[in-house]
Write a protein that holds these residues in place. Structure first.
Motif, PDB file in Angstrom:
ATOM      1  N   ARG A 103      44.191 -25.033 -33.188  1.00 37.34           N
ATOM      2  CA  ARG A 103      43.329 -24.551 -32.118  1.00 37.34           C
ATOM      3  C   ARG A 103      41.947 -24.189 -32.632  1.00 37.34           C
ATOM      4  N   GLY A 104      41.575 -24.790 -33.734  1.00 35.72           N
ATOM      5  CA  GLY A 104      40.305 -24.445 -34.339  1.00 35.72           C
ATOM      6  C   GLY A 104      39.101 -24.903 -33.551  1.00 35.72           C
ATOM      7  N   ALA A 105      39.265 -25.946 -32.713  1.00 33.94           N
ATOM      8  CA  ALA A 105      38.130 -26.449 -31.946  1.00 33.94           C
ATOM      9  C   ALA A 105      37.649 -25.445 -30.924  1.00 33.94           C
ATOM     10  N   LYS A 106      38.481 -24.533 -30.507  1.00 35.30           N
ATOM     11  CA  LYS A 106      38.108 -23.554 -29.500  1.00 35.30           C
ATOM     12  C   LYS A 106      37.669 -22.226 -30.130  1.00 35.30           C
ATOM     13  N   ARG A 107      37.654 -22.173 -31.458  1.00 35.77           N
ATOM     14  CA  ARG A 107      37.270 -20.944 -32.133  1.00 35.77           C
ATOM     15  C   ARG A 107      35.783 -20.936 -32.441  1.00 35.77           C
ATOM     16  N   ARG A 108      35.291 -19.753 -32.746  1.00 37.57           N
ATOM     17  CA  ARG A 108      33.901 -19.620 -33.142  1.00 37.57           C
ATOM     18  C   ARG A 108      33.709 -20.096 -34.572  1.00 37.57           C
ATOM     19  N   LYS A 109      32.477 -20.313 -34.923  1.00 37.27           N
ATOM     20  CA  LYS A 109      32.169 -20.794 -36.255  1.00 37.27           C
ATOM     21  C   LYS A 109      32.410 -19.690 -37.278  1.00 37.27           C
ATOM     22  N   ALA A 110      32.845 -20.070 -38.488  1.00 41.34           N
ATOM     23  CA  ALA A 110      33.102 -19.097 -39.540  1.00 41.34           C
ATOM     24  C   ALA A 110      31.812 -18.390 -39.931  1.00 41.34           C
ATOM     25  N   PRO A 111      31.842 -17.065 -40.086  1.00 37.93           N
ATOM     26  CA  PRO A 111      30.624 -16.337 -40.476  1.00 37.93           C
ATOM     27  C   PRO A 111      30.119 -16.807 -41.837  1.00 37.93           C
ATOM     28  N   ASN A 112      28.809 -16.703 -42.012  1.00 42.08           N
ATOM     29  CA  ASN A 112      28.211 -17.161 -43.271  1.00 42.08           C
ATOM     30  C   ASN A 112      28.669 -16.327 -44.463  1.00 42.08           C
ATOM     31  N   TRP A 113      28.821 -14.988 -44.247  1.00 44.05           N
ATOM     32  CA  TRP A 113      29.247 -14.148 -45.368  1.00 44.05           C
ATOM     33  C   TRP A 113      30.663 -14.489 -45.815  1.00 44.05           C
ATOM     34  N   LEU A 114      31.510 -14.865 -44.841  1.00 47.60           N
ATOM     35  CA  LEU A 114      32.867 -15.243 -45.194  1.00 47.60           C
ATOM     36  C   LEU A 114      32.885 -16.555 -45.956  1.00 47.60           C
ATOM     37  N   LYS A 115      32.039 -17.482 -45.550  1.00 45.18           N
ATOM     38  CA  LYS A 115      31.968 -18.757 -46.266  1.00 45.18           C
ATOM     39  C   LYS A 115      31.410 -18.571 -47.670  1.00 45.18           C
ATOM     40  N   ARG A 116      30.423 -17.672 -47.802  1.00 51.42           N
ATOM     41  CA  ARG A 116      29.874 -17.431 -49.150  1.00 51.42           C
ATOM     42  C   ARG A 116      30.908 -16.796 -50.063  1.00 51.42           C
ATOM     43  N   VAL A 117      31.688 -15.851 -49.517  1.00 49.39           N
ATOM     44  CA  VAL A 117      32.685 -15.177 -50.357  1.00 49.39           C
ATOM     45  C   VAL A 117      33.829 -16.108 -50.718  1.00 49.39           C
ATOM     46  N   MET A 118      34.351 -16.845 -49.716  1.00 54.17           N
ATOM     47  CA  MET A 118      35.536 -17.665 -49.939  1.00 54.17           C
ATOM     48  C   MET A 118      35.200 -19.026 -50.546  1.00 54.17           C
ATOM     49  N   LEU A 119      34.265 -19.744 -49.920  1.00 55.12           N
ATOM     50  CA  LEU A 119      33.985 -21.117 -50.351  1.00 55.12           C
ATOM     51  C   LEU A 119      33.119 -21.162 -51.595  1.00 55.12           C
ATOM     52  N   ASP A 120      32.126 -20.278 -51.666  1.00 58.17           N
ATOM     53  CA  ASP A 120      31.232 -20.299 -52.821  1.00 58.17           C
ATOM     54  C   ASP A 120      31.678 -19.380 -53.942  1.00 58.17           C
ATOM     55  N   GLY A 121      32.548 -18.396 -53.620  1.00 58.19           N
ATOM     56  CA  GLY A 121      32.976 -17.442 -54.635  1.00 58.19           C
ATOM     57  C   GLY A 121      34.366 -17.712 -55.163  1.00 58.19           C
ATOM     58  N   PHE A 122      35.379 -17.337 -54.374  1.00 59.43           N
ATOM     59  CA  PHE A 122      36.761 -17.460 -54.839  1.00 59.43           C
ATOM     60  C   PHE A 122      37.177 -18.914 -55.050  1.00 59.43           C
ATOM     61  N   ALA A 123      36.655 -19.822 -54.242  1.00 51.82           N
ATOM     62  CA  ALA A 123      37.039 -21.230 -54.400  1.00 51.82           C
ATOM     63  C   ALA A 123      36.629 -21.771 -55.770  1.00 51.82           C
ATOM     64  N   ALA A 131      31.103 -31.560 -35.229  1.00 52.81           N
ATOM     65  CA  ALA A 131      30.893 -30.117 -35.384  1.00 52.81           C
ATOM     66  C   ALA A 131      32.212 -29.361 -35.293  1.00 52.81           C
ATOM     67  N   ASN A 132      33.064 -29.743 -34.337  1.00 53.90           N
ATOM     68  CA  ASN A 132      34.375 -29.099 -34.224  1.00 53.90           C
ATOM     69  C   ASN A 132      35.242 -29.380 -35.442  1.00 53.90           C
ATOM     70  N   THR A 133      35.154 -30.614 -35.949  1.00 53.56           N
ATOM     71  CA  THR A 133      35.920 -30.961 -37.148  1.00 53.56           C
ATOM     72  C   THR A 133      35.480 -30.136 -38.341  1.00 53.56           C
ATOM     73  N   LYS A 134      34.151 -29.985 -38.461  1.00 59.28           N
ATOM     74  CA  LYS A 134      33.645 -29.179 -39.567  1.00 59.28           C
ATOM     75  C   LYS A 134      34.077 -27.722 -39.417  1.00 59.28           C
ATOM     76  N   LYS A 135      34.044 -27.219 -38.187  1.00 59.56           N
ATOM     77  CA  LYS A 135      34.453 -25.836 -37.949  1.00 59.56           C
ATOM     78  C   LYS A 135      35.937 -25.646 -38.293  1.00 59.56           C
ATOM     79  N   CYS A 136      36.771 -26.590 -37.860  1.00 56.22           N
ATOM     80  CA  CYS A 136      38.195 -26.510 -38.183  1.00 56.22           C
ATOM     81  C   CYS A 136      38.441 -26.589 -39.688  1.00 56.22           C
ATOM     82  N   GLU A 137      37.727 -27.492 -40.351  1.00 58.31           N
ATOM     83  CA  GLU A 137      37.899 -27.650 -41.792  1.00 58.31           C
ATOM     84  C   GLU A 137      37.441 -26.411 -42.536  1.00 58.31           C
ATOM     85  N   GLU A 138      36.380 -25.765 -42.069  1.00 59.22           N
ATOM     86  CA  GLU A 138      35.929 -24.538 -42.720  1.00 59.22           C
ATOM     87  C   GLU A 138      36.997 -23.457 -42.639  1.00 59.22           C
TER      88      GLU A 138
END
Length: 494
Positions: A332-352, A454-461
């Motif tokens: 159901r990710g297509a109906k969700r809001r976009k991931a916050p930037n701070w969360l992406k920085r912490v998870m994708l750029d940090g812990f990942a 855009a929805n695919t990218k949001k779901c993948e994030e």
């Protein structure tokens, strides 16, 4: 005549009694029996109650010790230790002294203890419903009045059980002995054979290994009385044998922990992950029930292995909850809001990057930015602000080209080049209408592609964020397992 007959009968009876007394008096009695009879008669005359001393201020010295024969049971729930022991008493009784020369050099005799005085030394931390704890045994008396009494006893003593390191625990149980009514000025106690528990006749237990058995004499003064009250405290320090518990609790725990590690490597969107997590949860709950049956329910501390079971259950519950969130975001990710930037920085750029998951973030960039020439990705917020770029063409040139192409085809068919093509306004208007329809369709198609990307990218994030969380939780679980094992197992080597 009747009076004479009665006199004769009475004379016969008296004569029979005299003959019987003479016959019994002729039976030989040993000096040992005469000595015992004499001493017990003497004791009966003066009475059993009271210390066998000449002066009231005299102190009678009693030596006491125990020999451990067997550890029968340690009830962890009721905190009671049951042991089979030989109690050893030694004291001097002046009423039982004699001269061996008067009794054929008899130097030792055996007398029943219920007919002589004996010290009232009891087990202070007694925890038994029985009224008597000892078996009847005779006392050995020497000619100088020295009495030695070794009865066999089953002691049930209260013991404070510490189950923190169960089943790798080491228990210490004390057995405190002392006089119940006499103070230290009237009756003083000493060790019979050294300050320790005698283990010469000890029978090895199937569950416990005796490590040490020291003893200590304590002298305590109570507020009620100024007199001292001595006691002898024997300590038995023993370690549990873990061979049985290794197969019942430890080995299933290790296997389930390993299976839990495999749980974190399963794809979060897989339904099998939730099923496996719930099965492992139930298995740990069964182990927790087995542990509860072997430990006291009202203990001041909980066993670390029980805390380890609960920790696994908590982590499995959190992992299952996280998997539910991941599945929800994935489908159901297509109906969700976009991931916050701070969360992406912490998870994708940090812990990942720390956990070597850069491949997942690379796939997010690739899926979120498809290479299509002439198409710009449009998200939901910018869809209404920015329009799709105009098509690169000149409608008039295209119209003329289209008319010329149509005329050329007609001239080729007829071969007549003298008449010019018909450039009526009706044909131009129809062509423009068709071009507008084409532009509208192309714009709608590109908008749908942009929205889908855009929805695919949001779901993948969101999916990759959940994967990073799952991997982070895996390392947390691994660290918790290592720390818990280091906290539980070293105690077994003590």
């Amino acid at each position: 005549m009747k009076v004479i007959w009665k006199s004769v009968s009475l004379f016969k009876k008296l004569h029979l009694v005299v003959l019987l007394d003479l016959f019994l008096g002729s039976i030989a009695v040993s000096d040992e029996k005469r000595l015992i009879s004499h001493l017990l008669k003497q004791y009966n005359d003066v009475g059993v109650v009271g210390r066998p001393v000449e002066n009231f201020n005299d102190t009678i010295r009693v030596s006491f010790g125990i020999a451990l024969i067997q550890i029968l049971d340690l009830d962890e729930k009721n905190q009671v230790l049951t042991t089979n022991c030989w109690s050893r008493y030694a004291w001097k009784d002046k009423l039982l002294a004699w001269n061996p020369k008067n009794y054929s050099d008899v130097k030792t005799i055996r007398v029943p203890t219920d007919q002589i005085w004996k010290p009232d030394i009891v087990l202070y931390n007694y925890a038994d419903t029985r009224l008597k704890e000892r078996r009847e045994a005779l006392a050995v008396v020497s000619n100088d009045g020295q009495v030695m009494w070794i009865p066999q006893a089953i002691f049930k003593s209260s013991c404070n059980i510490d189950i923190t390191y169960f089943p790798f625990d080491i228990q210490e149980c004390n057995m405190k002995f002392g006089s119940w009514t006499y103070d230290g000025f009237q009756l003083d106690v000493f060790f019979y054979d050294g300050e320790k528990v005698d283990l010469k006749d000890y029978v090895e237990s199937n569950e416990w290994v005796v490590m040490d058995s020291p003893a200590k004499k304590n002298v305590k003064t109570y507020p009620c009385c100024p007199e001292p009250f001595p006691d002898l405290t024997f300590t038995i320090r023993f370690r549990r044998k873990v061979a049985f518990y290794n197969y019942i609790l430890v080995l299933p725990c290790v296997l389930l922990s390993t299976l839990t590690l495999a749980l974190f490597w399963m794809p979060p969107e897989s339904p099998a992950k939730m099923q496996l997590g719930m099965n492992i949860f139930v298995a740990f709950f069964v182990l927790l029930l087995l542990l509860a049956e072997s430990t006291p329910p009202a203990a001041s501390s909980i066993p670390l292995i029980g805390a380890y079971f609960c920790l696994n259950m908590i982590l499995i519950t959190l992992s299952t909850f996280l998997s539910t969130i991941v599945i929800n975001l994935y489908f159901r990710g297509a109906k969700r809001r976009k991931a916050p930037n701070w969360l992406k920085r912490v998870m994708l750029d940090g812990f990942a990057k720390i956990m070597c998951m850069t491949d997942e973030t690379y796939h997010v960039d690739q899926r979120g930015a498809p290479k299509m020439e002439g198409v710009k990705l449009i998200n939901n917020k910018e869809k209404k602000k920015n329009k799709v770029p105009e098509l690169k063409y000149n409608k008039y040139q295209m119209c003329e080209c289209g008319v010329s192409m149509q005329n050329n085809s007609s001239s080729n068919n007829t071969g007549d080049w003298s008449n010019p093509p018909d450039k009526s306004p009706v044909n131009i208007t129809a062509l423009e209408s068709e071009i507008r329809d084409i532009r509208r369709c192309a714009r709608s198609f590109m908008n749908r592609i942009a929205e889908k990307d855009a929805n695919t990218k949001k779901c993948e994030e969101w999916r990759v964020i959940a994967l990073v969380l799952d991997r982070l939780f895996f390392y947390m679980y691994l660290i918790a397992i290592v720390v818990s094992i280091c906290a539980i197992f070293p105690r077994s080597h003590e």
